[in-house]
Design an enzyme around this catalytic site. Structure first.
Site, PDB file in Angstrom:
ATOM      1  N   ASP A  39     -21.209  13.002 -12.967  1.00 21.30           N
ATOM      2  CA  ASP A  39     -21.377  12.489 -14.331  1.00 21.30           C
ATOM      3  C   ASP A  39     -20.054  12.004 -14.941  1.00 21.30           C
ATOM      4  O   ASP A  39     -19.917  11.916 -16.146  1.00 21.30           O
ATOM      5  CB  ASP A  39     -22.036  13.539 -15.233  1.00 21.30           C
ATOM      6  CG  ASP A  39     -21.212  14.811 -15.320  1.00 21.30           C
ATOM      7  OD1 ASP A  39     -20.212  14.923 -14.577  1.00 21.30           O
ATOM      8  OD2 ASP A  39     -21.560  15.682 -16.131  1.00 21.30           O
ATOM      9  N   HIS A 243      -0.638  -5.051   0.210  1.00 15.49           N
ATOM     10  CA  HIS A 243      -1.345  -4.390  -0.899  1.00 15.49           C
ATOM     11  C   HIS A 243      -1.362  -2.864  -0.712  1.00 15.49           C
ATOM     12  O   HIS A 243      -2.384  -2.202  -0.881  1.00 15.49           O
ATOM     13  CB  HIS A 243      -2.762  -4.953  -1.056  1.00 15.49           C
ATOM     14  CG  HIS A 243      -2.785  -6.281  -1.750  1.00 15.49           C
ATOM     15  ND1 HIS A 243      -3.890  -7.083  -1.837  1.00 15.49           N
ATOM     16  CD2 HIS A 243      -1.805  -6.949  -2.406  1.00 15.49           C
ATOM     17  CE1 HIS A 243      -3.591  -8.181  -2.501  1.00 15.49           C
ATOM     18  NE2 HIS A 243      -2.326  -8.129  -2.864  1.00 15.49           N
ATOM     19  N   ASP A 260       5.091  -3.567  -7.276  1.00 12.83           N
ATOM     20  CA  ASP A 260       4.266  -4.668  -7.773  1.00 12.83           C
ATOM     21  C   ASP A 260       3.303  -4.037  -8.769  1.00 12.83           C
ATOM     22  O   ASP A 260       2.365  -3.334  -8.374  1.00 12.83           O
ATOM     23  CB  ASP A 260       3.528  -5.316  -6.600  1.00 12.83           C
ATOM     24  CG  ASP A 260       2.661  -6.510  -7.017  1.00 12.83           C
ATOM     25  OD1 ASP A 260       2.394  -6.678  -8.230  1.00 12.83           O
ATOM     26  OD2 ASP A 260       2.251  -7.262  -6.111  1.00 12.83           O
ATOM     27  N   ASP A 271       1.806  -9.361 -14.110  1.00 13.22           N
ATOM     28  CA  ASP A 271       1.862  -9.125 -12.664  1.00 13.22           C
ATOM     29  C   ASP A 271       3.299  -9.352 -12.210  1.00 13.22           C
ATOM     30  O   ASP A 271       3.717 -10.485 -12.018  1.00 13.22           O
ATOM     31  CB  ASP A 271       0.881 -10.106 -11.993  1.00 13.22           C
ATOM     32  CG  ASP A 271       0.759  -9.892 -10.496  1.00 13.22           C
ATOM     33  OD1 ASP A 271       1.357  -8.938  -9.977  1.00 13.22           O
ATOM     34  OD2 ASP A 271       0.061 -10.699  -9.847  1.00 13.22           O
ATOM     35  N   HIS A 350       1.703 -15.007   2.749  1.00  6.81           N
ATOM     36  CA  HIS A 350       0.821 -15.257   1.600  1.00  6.81           C
ATOM     37  C   HIS A 350       1.291 -16.490   0.838  1.00  6.81           C
ATOM     38  O   HIS A 350       2.319 -17.063   1.174  1.00  6.81           O
ATOM     39  CB  HIS A 350       0.753 -14.027   0.695  1.00  6.81           C
ATOM     40  CG  HIS A 350       2.070 -13.565   0.147  1.00  6.81           C
ATOM     41  ND1 HIS A 350       2.735 -14.230  -0.859  1.00  6.81           N
ATOM     42  CD2 HIS A 350       2.853 -12.500   0.467  1.00  6.81           C
ATOM     43  CE1 HIS A 350       3.849 -13.582  -1.147  1.00  6.81           C
ATOM     44  NE2 HIS A 350       3.962 -12.527  -0.342  1.00  6.81           N
ATOM     45  N   HIS A 354      -0.763 -17.387  -7.869  1.00  2.63           N
ATOM     46  CA  HIS A 354      -2.181 -17.515  -8.218  1.00  2.63           C
ATOM     47  C   HIS A 354      -2.279 -17.702  -9.717  1.00  2.63           C
ATOM     48  O   HIS A 354      -1.331 -17.391 -10.451  1.00  2.63           O
ATOM     49  CB  HIS A 354      -2.955 -16.261  -7.755  1.00  2.63           C
ATOM     50  CG  HIS A 354      -2.301 -14.964  -8.153  1.00  2.63           C
ATOM     51  ND1 HIS A 354      -2.440 -14.413  -9.399  1.00  2.63           N
ATOM     52  CD2 HIS A 354      -1.468 -14.123  -7.473  1.00  2.63           C
ATOM     53  CE1 HIS A 354      -1.730 -13.288  -9.457  1.00  2.63           C
ATOM     54  NE2 HIS A 354      -1.127 -13.092  -8.308  1.00  2.63           N
ATOM     55  N   HIS A 361      -5.959 -12.073 -10.599  1.00  2.00           N
ATOM     56  CA  HIS A 361      -6.181 -13.299  -9.820  1.00  2.00           C
ATOM     57  C   HIS A 361      -7.207 -14.079 -10.619  1.00  2.00           C
ATOM     58  O   HIS A 361      -8.413 -13.908 -10.441  1.00  2.00           O
ATOM     59  CB  HIS A 361      -6.678 -12.970  -8.407  1.00  2.00           C
ATOM     60  CG  HIS A 361      -5.677 -12.190  -7.601  1.00  2.00           C
ATOM     61  ND1 HIS A 361      -6.001 -11.466  -6.486  1.00  2.00           N
ATOM     62  CD2 HIS A 361      -4.342 -12.011  -7.767  1.00  2.00           C
ATOM     63  CE1 HIS A 361      -4.903 -10.884  -5.995  1.00  2.00           C
ATOM     64  NE2 HIS A 361      -3.894 -11.201  -6.764  1.00  2.00           N
ATOM     65  N   GLU A 384       5.574 -15.804  -6.656  1.00  2.00           N
ATOM     66  CA  GLU A 384       5.842 -14.545  -5.958  1.00  2.00           C
ATOM     67  C   GLU A 384       6.096 -14.685  -4.458  1.00  2.00           C
ATOM     68  O   GLU A 384       5.355 -14.138  -3.643  1.00  2.00           O
ATOM     69  CB  GLU A 384       4.679 -13.570  -6.191  1.00  2.00           C
ATOM     70  CG  GLU A 384       3.293 -14.138  -5.903  1.00  2.00           C
ATOM     71  CD  GLU A 384       2.212 -13.073  -6.071  1.00  2.00           C
ATOM     72  OE1 GLU A 384       2.349 -12.016  -5.437  1.00  2.00           O
ATOM     73  OE2 GLU A 384       1.254 -13.298  -6.828  1.00  2.00           O
ATOM     74  N   TYR A 388       8.669 -10.384   4.745  1.00  2.51           N
ATOM     75  CA  TYR A 388       8.314  -9.049   5.252  1.00  2.51           C
ATOM     76  C   TYR A 388       8.613  -9.020   6.743  1.00  2.51           C
ATOM     77  O   TYR A 388       7.982  -9.755   7.512  1.00  2.51           O
ATOM     78  CB  TYR A 388       6.821  -8.768   4.995  1.00  2.51           C
ATOM     79  CG  TYR A 388       6.402  -9.155   3.588  1.00  2.51           C
ATOM     80  CD1 TYR A 388       6.510  -8.254   2.531  1.00  2.51           C
ATOM     81  CD2 TYR A 388       5.954 -10.455   3.311  1.00  2.51           C
ATOM     82  CE1 TYR A 388       6.177  -8.627   1.235  1.00  2.51           C
ATOM     83  CE2 TYR A 388       5.619 -10.837   2.019  1.00  2.51           C
ATOM     84  CZ  TYR A 388       5.733  -9.928   0.985  1.00  2.51           C
ATOM     85  OH  TYR A 388       5.407 -10.308  -0.290  1.00  2.51           O
ATOM     86  N   ARG A 406       9.578  -8.766  -2.089  1.00  2.00           N
ATOM     87  CA  ARG A 406       8.818  -9.746  -2.874  1.00  2.00           C
ATOM     88  C   ARG A 406       9.410  -9.742  -4.272  1.00  2.00           C
ATOM     89  O   ARG A 406       9.825  -8.685  -4.772  1.00  2.00           O
ATOM     90  CB  ARG A 406       7.327  -9.386  -2.911  1.00  2.00           C
ATOM     91  CG  ARG A 406       6.493 -10.355  -3.753  1.00  2.00           C
ATOM     92  CD  ARG A 406       4.978 -10.276  -3.492  1.00  2.00           C
ATOM     93  NE  ARG A 406       4.363  -9.023  -3.860  1.00  2.00           N
ATOM     94  CZ  ARG A 406       3.952  -8.097  -2.990  1.00  2.00           C
ATOM     95  NH1 ARG A 406       4.097  -8.297  -1.695  1.00  2.00           N
ATOM     96  NH2 ARG A 406       3.395  -6.974  -3.405  1.00  2.00           N
ATOM     97  N   GLU A 408       8.328 -11.313  -8.042  1.00  2.30           N
ATOM     98  CA  GLU A 408       7.191 -11.964  -8.695  1.00  2.30           C
ATOM     99  C   GLU A 408       7.388 -12.028 -10.202  1.00  2.30           C
ATOM    100  O   GLU A 408       7.679 -11.023 -10.846  1.00  2.30           O
ATOM    101  CB  GLU A 408       5.903 -11.183  -8.397  1.00  2.30           C
ATOM    102  CG  GLU A 408       4.679 -11.722  -9.118  1.00  2.30           C
ATOM    103  CD  GLU A 408       3.384 -11.046  -8.675  1.00  2.30           C
ATOM    104  OE1 GLU A 408       3.428  -9.853  -8.280  1.00  2.30           O
ATOM    105  OE2 GLU A 408       2.337 -11.710  -8.729  1.00  2.30           O
TER     106      GLU A 408
HETATM  107  N1  GLY Z   1      -0.590  -7.719  -7.572  1.00  3.10           N
HETATM  108  C1  GLY Z   1      -1.331  -8.557  -6.724  1.00  3.10           C
HETATM  109  C2  GLY Z   1      -0.667  -9.841  -6.554  1.00  3.10           C
HETATM  110  O1  GLY Z   1       0.524  -9.939  -6.750  1.00  3.10           O
HETATM  111  O2  GLY Z   1      -1.285 -10.829  -6.296  1.00  3.10           O
HETATM  112 MN    MN Z   2       0.443 -11.704  -8.050  1.00  2.74          MN
HETATM  113 MN    MN Z   3       1.676  -8.699  -7.991  1.00  7.85          MN
END
Ligand code: GLY
Ligand code: MN
Ligand code: MN
Length: 444
Positions: A39, A243, A260, A271, A350, A354, A361, A384, A388, A406, A408
């Site tokens: 619950d 991720h 991140d 982000d 990647h 985005h 996203h 970003e 890696y 990374r 961003e």
């Molecule tokens: N935090 C997810 C991305 O950077 O897209």
């Molecule tokens: Mn992002």
């Molecule tokens: Mn991110």
């Protein structure tokens, strides 16, 4: 508290209705409550489309928009006031509140929707809804349509066109208004503060979750109800997991940590990613990779402006990173050929960013008519790039393995180029080392 003003929700509804075909109706449900276990419920987060058009924060509600309807274009179905439930679970707007506080022209109890909604749909040619994204609601919608069909012999006219609402609504959401940018700046400001706090707290011997706690503290102190997505705090080789969410490893002397994380304000995301040394000093290899990622990000910013297309920023990062990896001896060959063969993807797998907005996203098309979208004022996106180097990569010298970086930031396209919303967090090697050194002095 900075938030979207009420008048803006009304403007959005009007703008959407102006784009709908004559004699049509749009129907959108609120997000369902998600059960966590037995619950216990997950923290409630309103559906982004529903929030965008109403600002109404409750579950068990349905927005109905009927452009041109004489007795009111905006009808909201929502929960009734209930003294006992409100004692346990908190206040409800009820139908009066929906009209008084949320601008509905008319409001009905959600429990009456089966009796009332078929009558509102009847006689309209087209129904706009988010088809396919909420199967349970789709079934309800078909039930309501079937009620009308069953009365066809009495002259009832069921609609004969069903249109996906997403196309119109998501294109609207892609262009941020001045009020939206203001809220996004606030989310970015709080998140920037959270990253600074984590950097100041960083030292060997803590765990990844210790830094997550620093982030959460600033998010909540700033007024954010929750992070915009699960925070990634990835130390050492974990920084090479894009991720990573486990956030329970030890922070070791000599490791980098990649964070991140961003908070959400009034349902708008931020982000941010920063990567820094746990002990406060970059090693030569860490610095080389870090500065390469930073240079690629700078190159990307220069490609974000009206008239530039979506992919230009990504292409800029690919060129800088490929070139740099060759110089460092991590890739071998001709830069143009390595770009054409996508050799960089072993290290940079990647895309450079985005859309960003109510969803981290965010919605909005990246291509129009098969071509990359041209950037316009008000579009918000992340930048970003990352590198890696897998801990298991036997192709590269050992000293490089396990380094993941990374960086961003969030930007909004302006007339001149772009505004960086997240510039409040230190980013150069010198700035980060100085910030961490000052914090270490204070702690000692
Ligand atoms: N935090 C997810 C991305 O950077 O897209
Ligand atoms: Mn992002
Ligand atoms: Mn991110």
């Amino acid at each position: 508290m900075i938030h979207i003003p009420k008048a803006e929700y009304s403007r959005r509804r009007k703008a959407l209705m102006a784009q709908m075909e004559p004699n049509s109706i749009a129907i959108l449900p609120a997000a369902a409550v998600a059960i966590r276990n037995r619950d216990v419920e997950h923290v409630y987060r309103q559906d982004s489309d529903f929030q965008y058009l109403s600002g109404f924060p409750e579950p068990q509600a349905v927005i109905v928009l009927m452009p041109g309807r004489e007795h009111g274009e905006y009808v909201l179905f929502c929960r009734e006031r209930n003294a006992e439930r409100e004692l346990w679970d908190g206040l409800r707007a009820g139908q009066e509140g929906a009209i008084r506080d949320y601008g509905a022209d008319d409001a009905f109890p959600i429990t009456d929707i089966d009796d009332i909604l078929p009558g509102l749909i009847e006689g309209r040619d087209r129904v706009y809804s988010a088809m396919g994204s909420n199967p349970e609601f789709d079934r309800h919608l078909m039930d309501w349509i079937n009620v009308i069909r069953s009365k066809a012999h009495l002259g009832a006219q069921p609609p004969n066109e069903f249109v996906a609402l997403d196309h119109l609504l998501h294109d609207m959401r892609l262009y941020k208004s001045a009020a939206e940018v203001k809220v996004m700046r606030e989310a970015a400001r709080i998140s920037a503060q959270a990253h600074i706090r984590a950097m100041q707290a960083g030292r060997p011997g803590l765990h990844e979750y210790s830094l997550e706690a620093e982030l959460d503290y600033e998010f909540r102190k700033g007024g954010a109800k929750m992070p915009a997505y699960g925070s990634i705090v990835a130390a050492g080789r974990n920084s090479c997991i894009l991720h990573y969410q486990q956030n329970d490893a030890l922070l070791k002397d000599g490791d980098l940590v990649l964070i991140d994380a961003g908070c959400e304000i009034d349902c708008y995301a931020s982000d941010i990613t920063r990567t820094w040394p746990v002990n406060g000093r970059f090693s030569p290899e860490q610095k080389a990779i870090y500065e390469l990622v930073l240079a690629s990000q700078e190159a990307a910013f220069a490609e974000i402006a009206p008239e530039k297309h979506w992919n230009q920023a990504h292409e800029a990062t690919v060129r800088v990173i490929t070139n740099g990896l060759v110089k460092l001896g991590l890739l071998e060959g001709n830069v143009d050929e390595l770009i054409a063969s996508e050799a960089y993807k072993a290290f940079y797998m990647h895309r450079a960013g985005h859309w960003l907005g109510m969803d981290v996203h965010d919605v909005g098309e990246y291509k129009v008519g098969g071509e990359w979208r041209v950037l316009e004022v008000g579009m918000a996106l992340t930048v970003e790039p990352g590198i890696y180097i897998s801990p298991d990569n036997q192709q590269v010298a050992k000293k490089w393995r396990g380094i993941g970086v990374r960086i961003e930031d969030d930007v909004v396209v302006t007339k001149q180029g772009c505004e960086i919303l997240t510039g409040g967090v230190p980013k150069s090697v010198a700035e980060i080392e100085a910030l961490m050194a000052a914090a270490q002095v204070r702690a000692s």
